[in-house]
Write an enzyme that holds these catalytic residues in place. Structure first.
Site, PDB file in Angstrom:
ATOM      1  N   ASP A  14       0.880  -1.170   0.000  1.00 18.89           N
ATOM      2  CA  ASP A  14       0.000   0.000   0.000  1.00 18.89           C
ATOM      3  C   ASP A  14       0.917   1.220   0.000  1.00 18.89           C
ATOM      4  OD1 ASP A  14      -2.222   1.694   0.254  1.00 18.89           O
ATOM      5  OD2 ASP A  14      -2.149   1.590   2.435  1.00 18.89           O
ATOM      6  N   GLU A  74      -1.341  -1.560  -4.644  1.00 17.56           N
ATOM      7  CA  GLU A  74      -2.586  -0.805  -4.788  1.00 17.56           C
ATOM      8  C   GLU A  74      -2.316   0.456  -5.581  1.00 17.56           C
ATOM      9  OE1 GLU A  74      -6.073  -0.403  -1.847  1.00 17.56           O
ATOM     10  OE2 GLU A  74      -4.769   1.312  -1.443  1.00 17.56           O
ATOM     11  N   ASP A 146      -2.232   0.687   7.482  1.00 15.93           N
ATOM     12  CA  ASP A 146      -1.502   0.587   6.217  1.00 15.93           C
ATOM     13  C   ASP A 146      -1.072  -0.857   5.931  1.00 15.93           C
ATOM     14  OD1 ASP A 146      -1.445   3.422   5.402  1.00 15.93           O
ATOM     15  OD2 ASP A 146      -0.264   3.670   7.229  1.00 15.93           O
TER      16      ASP A 146
END
Length: 168
Positions: A14, A74, A146
């Site tokens: 991420d 992502e 996260d």
């Protein structure tokens, strides 16, 4: 379909310049297991090139320790602030370069795809995604936000019909 002879591992990422989540998830048949997860934190005053280098170095260490078969990253929603979008793009470039240097094929997923993969609902909030990650990985304690997002990216990639193999 019979279970694979060995587990398949995915490093989910991420991206973020101040907090970059990562999680290595392994899949053996239908069983998912967390191998390692964490958040790479960059000091606010650090030069931007040093933030990218720090993320690269930390992800390289994780790859060396855990030997993932794939990386899944992502992709962001379109940023309203052009400067933020540019910086996030540079962070992602560093992450993709890290994958390439380690011979890892990369899956790229937008937030709605990730949310749908783990919760069945593309508009799920962070709390719902975090709870589903805990459930899917049989965790007793929640991951930092996260790291949970990174685990969700890895889970989504592993649950995809045909994860791409590493480059040879």
């Amino acid at each position: 379909m019979p279970a694979p002879a060995a587990p398949v591992r995915c490093l989910g990422v991420d991206p973020g310049s101040l907090a970059c989540g990562f999680a290595v998830v392994s899949r053996w048949g239908s069983r998912l297991e967390l191998v390692e997860a964490g958040v790479i934190r960059s000091p606010r005053g650090a030069d931007f090139d040093q933030r990218i280098l720090g993320i690269h170095q930390k992800l390289s260490e994780v790859i060396a320790r855990t030997a993932p078969d794939f990386m899944a990253v992502e992709s962001p929603f379109v940023e309203k602030n052009a400067q933020s979008a540019l910086k996030l793009g540079q962070i992602r470039g560093g992450i993709l370069l890290t994958a390439g240097l380690h011979g890892l094929a990369v899956g790229d997923y937008n937030p709605m795809q990730v949310k749908k993969a783990v919760s069945g609902y593309g508009w799920a909030d962070k709390g719902q995604v975090g709870r589903m990650v805990m459930t899917l990985l049989s965790l007793k304690e929640p991951l930092p936000a996260d790291a949970a997002d990174a685990a969700a990216v890895a889970i989504g990639h592993l649950m995809a019909a045909r994860p791409r193999p590493a480059y040879s």
